[in-house]
Motif scaffolding. Structure first.
Motif, PDB file in Angstrom:
ATOM      1  N   THR A  72       1.899  21.444  18.352  1.00 38.86           N
ATOM      2  CA  THR A  72       2.221  21.482  16.668  1.00 38.86           C
ATOM      3  C   THR A  72       1.187  21.931  15.789  1.00 38.86           C
ATOM      4  N   ARG A  73       1.915  23.278  14.753  1.00 36.53           N
ATOM      5  CA  ARG A  73       1.006  23.081  13.779  1.00 36.53           C
ATOM      6  C   ARG A  73       0.988  21.496  12.754  1.00 36.53           C
ATOM      7  N   LEU A  74      -0.873  21.123  11.495  1.00 30.60           N
ATOM      8  CA  LEU A  74      -1.161  20.183  11.022  1.00 30.60           C
ATOM      9  C   LEU A  74       0.075  20.097  10.068  1.00 30.60           C
ATOM     10  N   VAL A  75       1.139  19.058  10.548  1.00 31.21           N
ATOM     11  CA  VAL A  75       2.564  18.245   9.723  1.00 31.21           C
ATOM     12  C   VAL A  75       1.626  18.285   8.633  1.00 31.21           C
ATOM     13  N   ILE A  76       1.746  18.088   6.847  1.00 32.89           N
ATOM     14  CA  ILE A  76       0.986  17.866   5.937  1.00 32.89           C
ATOM     15  C   ILE A  76       1.823  16.713   5.468  1.00 32.89           C
ATOM     16  N   TRP A  77       0.828  16.179   4.277  1.00 34.49           N
ATOM     17  CA  TRP A  77       1.783  14.684   3.591  1.00 34.49           C
ATOM     18  C   TRP A  77       2.692  15.371   2.712  1.00 34.49           C
ATOM     19  N   ALA A  78       2.947  16.027   3.046  1.00 37.10           N
ATOM     20  CA  ALA A  78       4.746  16.825   2.159  1.00 37.10           C
ATOM     21  C   ALA A  78       5.744  17.001   2.859  1.00 37.10           C
ATOM     22  N   ASP A  79       5.273  16.904   4.008  1.00 38.59           N
ATOM     23  CA  ASP A  79       6.222  17.540   4.550  1.00 38.59           C
ATOM     24  C   ASP A  79       7.219  16.386   4.637  1.00 38.59           C
ATOM     25  N   SER A  80       9.368  16.901   4.365  1.00 40.18           N
ATOM     26  CA  SER A  80       9.846  15.457   4.221  1.00 40.18           C
ATOM     27  C   SER A  80      11.427  15.401   5.187  1.00 40.18           C
ATOM     28  N   ARG A  81      10.700  16.780   6.305  1.00 39.69           N
ATOM     29  CA  ARG A  81      12.069  16.019   7.354  1.00 39.69           C
ATOM     30  C   ARG A  81      12.325  14.866   8.310  1.00 39.69           C
ATOM     31  N   ALA A  82      11.154  13.923   7.917  1.00 44.60           N
ATOM     32  CA  ALA A  82      11.784  12.929   8.505  1.00 44.60           C
ATOM     33  C   ALA A  82      12.066  11.313   7.597  1.00 44.60           C
ATOM     34  N   ASP A  83      11.983  12.166   5.988  1.00 42.09           N
ATOM     35  CA  ASP A  83      13.690  11.781   5.478  1.00 42.09           C
ATOM     36  C   ASP A  83      13.986  10.509   5.831  1.00 42.09           C
ATOM     37  N   GLY A  84      15.079  11.217   6.923  1.00 39.86           N
ATOM     38  CA  GLY A  84      15.875  10.151   7.417  1.00 39.86           C
ATOM     39  C   GLY A  84      16.024   9.473   8.726  1.00 39.86           C
ATOM     40  N   GLU A  85      14.217   9.157   8.874  1.00 42.97           N
ATOM     41  CA  GLU A  85      13.657   8.200   9.623  1.00 42.97           C
ATOM     42  C   GLU A  85      13.449   7.475   8.136  1.00 42.97           C
ATOM     43  N   ALA A  86      12.402   7.861   7.505  1.00 43.23           N
ATOM     44  CA  ALA A  86      12.336   7.001   6.385  1.00 43.23           C
ATOM     45  C   ALA A  86      13.467   5.578   5.678  1.00 43.23           C
ATOM     46  N   ARG A  87      14.856   6.443   5.821  1.00 43.42           N
ATOM     47  CA  ARG A  87      15.542   5.639   4.790  1.00 43.42           C
ATOM     48  C   ARG A  87      16.362   4.916   5.822  1.00 43.42           C
ATOM     49  N   ALA A  88      16.635   5.497   6.926  1.00 41.42           N
ATOM     50  CA  ALA A  88      17.220   4.264   7.857  1.00 41.42           C
ATOM     51  C   ALA A  88      16.081   3.303   7.866  1.00 41.42           C
ATOM     52  N   LEU A  89      14.711   2.835   7.817  1.00 39.00           N
ATOM     53  CA  LEU A  89      14.189   1.936   8.269  1.00 39.00           C
ATOM     54  C   LEU A  89      13.981   1.424   6.954  1.00 39.00           C
TER      55      LEU A  89
END
Length: 529
Positions: free
Chosen positions: A90-107
């Protein structure tokens, strides 16, 4: 002592003379790309090469001076997948990346977020490697199958420099998967991430000393076996570098993003779930909060509102001209308020879905009012973090650093909004100095953190003077601050109707980036953690 500070946009190597003002600095920059809206990535191999190049130039500038060792700082919350022979998948997925918004919302929705915060000290947010790993497990199984290891940026740098597969306690804390009680990987968090603990690096103390591998030594120009101190994450080291290492003294950093942190003797988790807790050493822990929207808000306002001031190449910044214009508007911006959530916000709200807003707009307002209100909005957001810190340990003084504070408007507004002694220290007294100071402690050249930092600073430096905030300015911002909670609650109620589908949410449904990546200008210089 060399402090290596590898942030989000540049690797900086600084050699500090002991008990003197002697320094040598070398810097190499690298880009952030956005292959899909809301995805922010970097090439980890390029970052490692830039770090090595900065070290090589720094070492060449040292001349005949003895190099005691290298101590490493790195931006937090990044994630890299590596195969069995340590090639990035993978590339380095940095702190600003928001692709996991759905996962965070579910938690957050199912109540697991509060429990995770209690055990790990990290609020659940798309920035964390925990939620990023959950995203890969749900949306990119091919990459998961190819990944033998999951590393952060610090871990990858240590492997490139020393050949050791390890992380430090501080950086491990930023993953959202460290159990604060046992200081080992949390079985519950690792299970949620969809991986095994054997795919994560071992956890070392921040003062652990490794040795420079022969290949890296040849590239850098130092003897093989030169001590390499594992070091800590950039946020906690920023406190050490600015001298904010006593309970009650907060360290504030403000660049494109921002943060407020305070060092306390042992880990502590706030009951409202608004603050993070990371290690600096085994006996010094940092509590605080980072905001995603700092100086980038003024950069946005400059591009959107003052194109006539932005002459020259697109990458050239014109902050001075833009802020001079903003300073012509009165404090309080004649009732105009900017809630500056341009990118997924973190502390103290930890709500990545909350959009920004401009409130109270009237015909008499000008672009100067809008830009000043943006500055005020950022300062008020940092004050909200300070208010949460006050609940754990009263904040009696603030030591601030960052390029933004070269502008009088930022200094005066921040001092008035905080309404307590604010001292601005030089930009050199930052993360690289903190890394070098921690290295001195690790290698036995200092016994205490504060003493170590003092050994790397000019012995005859004059003490800094606090920024003076006029009482009328303090009163203006106290009134504005009192209205802020109600404005934010109203925005939270309206957010669903204002932005039912965000670009990041749409992007999260895709398993691979289709468009060619674009370089992102003005990305924050560090994890802000």
């Amino acid at each position: 002592m060399i402090g290596l500070d590898v942030g989000t946009t540049a690797a900086k190597a600084v050699a500090f003379g002991l008990d003197s003002d002697w320094r040598r600095l070398a810097l190499r920059e690298y880009p952030v790309v956005e292959p899909v809206p809301g995805w922010y990535e970097q090439d980890p191999e390029r970052i490692a090469e830039c770090a090595a190049a900065a070290l090589a130039e720094c070492v060449a500038g040292v001349g005949d001076a003895e190099v005691l060792g290298i101590s490493v700082s790195a931006a937090m919350h990044g994630l890299i997948g590596l195969d069995a022979v340590m090639r990035p998948v993978t590339r380095l997925v940095i702190w600003a990346d928001s692709r996991a918004d759905g996962e965070a919302r579910a938690l957050r929705t199912d109540g697991q977020a509060a429990e995770l915060h209690r055990h790990t000290g990290i609020p659940v947010h798309p920035m964390t490697p925990l939620t990023k790993l959950m995203w890969f497990a749900r949306h990119d199984r091919r990459t998961c199958a190819a990944a033998r290891w999951w590393f952060g940026l610090k871990d990858y740098l240590l492997w490139r420099l020393t050949g050791t597969l390890a992380t430090d306690l501080s950086s491990a804390g930023g993953t959202g998967m460290l159990d604060l009680a046992t200081r080992t990987w949390s079985p519950a968090a690792v299970e949620l991430a969809g991986i095994s603990a054997e795919q994560l690096p071992s956890i070392l103390p921040t003062t652990a000393t490794l040795t420079l591998a022969a290949t890296a030594a040849s590239r850098i120009g130092l003897p093989a076996g030169t001590p390499v101190v594992a070091g800590a994450a950039d946020g906690p080291l920023g406190n050490l570098g600015t001298g904010a290492v006593s309970p009650g003294v907060a360290g504030l950093s403000l660049g494109t993003s921002g943060a407020v942190r305070m060092v306390i003797p042992e880990p502590k988790v706030d009951d409202r779930g608004t603050l993070f807790c990371y290690a600096l050493t085994d006996s010094a822990w940092v509590v605080g909060g980072a905001i995603s929207n700092g100086g980038l808000v003024v950069r946005w306002a400059g591009r959107a509102l003052t194109p006539d001031l932005l002459t020259g190449p697109p990458e050239q910044h014109h902050d001075e001209e833009v802020l001079d214009l903003a300073a012509t508007a009165p404090a309080g911006s004649d009732g105009l308020v900017v809630l500056p959530y341009l990118v997924a916000e973190r502390a103290p709200l930890w709500d990545p879905d909350l959009p920004g807003a401009i409130l109270g707009l009237r015909a008499q307002h000008t672009r100067a009012h809008l830009i000043r209100a943006a500055v005020e909005g950022v300062c008020l957001q940092l004050r909200a973090v300070v208010d949460q810190l006050d609940r754990l340990w009263p904040v009696t003084a603030v030591r601030a650093t960052g390029g933004t504070f070269r502008a009088a408007l930022w200094r005066e507004t921040m001092a008035a909004v905080l309404a307590r002694p604010l001292t601005v220290v030089g930009e050199a007294e930052g993360t690289a100095l903190g890394a070098a100071a921690l290295g001195l402690v690790a290698l036995g050249h200092a016994t205490r953190l504060g003493t170590a930092a003092a050994r790397l600073s000019p012995p005859d430096a004059a003490p800094e003077s606090p920024v003076e905030a006029p009482p009328d300015l303090v009163a203006t911002y106290a009134r504005l601050r009192a209205s802020l909670p109600g404005l934010v609650r109203g925005l939270e109620s309206a957010a669903g109707a204002l932005a039912p589908t965000t670009p990041a949410a749409a992007a999260a449904t895709r398993s691979a980036p289709a468009p060619a990546p674009r370089t992102v200008p003005g990305t924050p210089p560090g994890g802000g953690g």
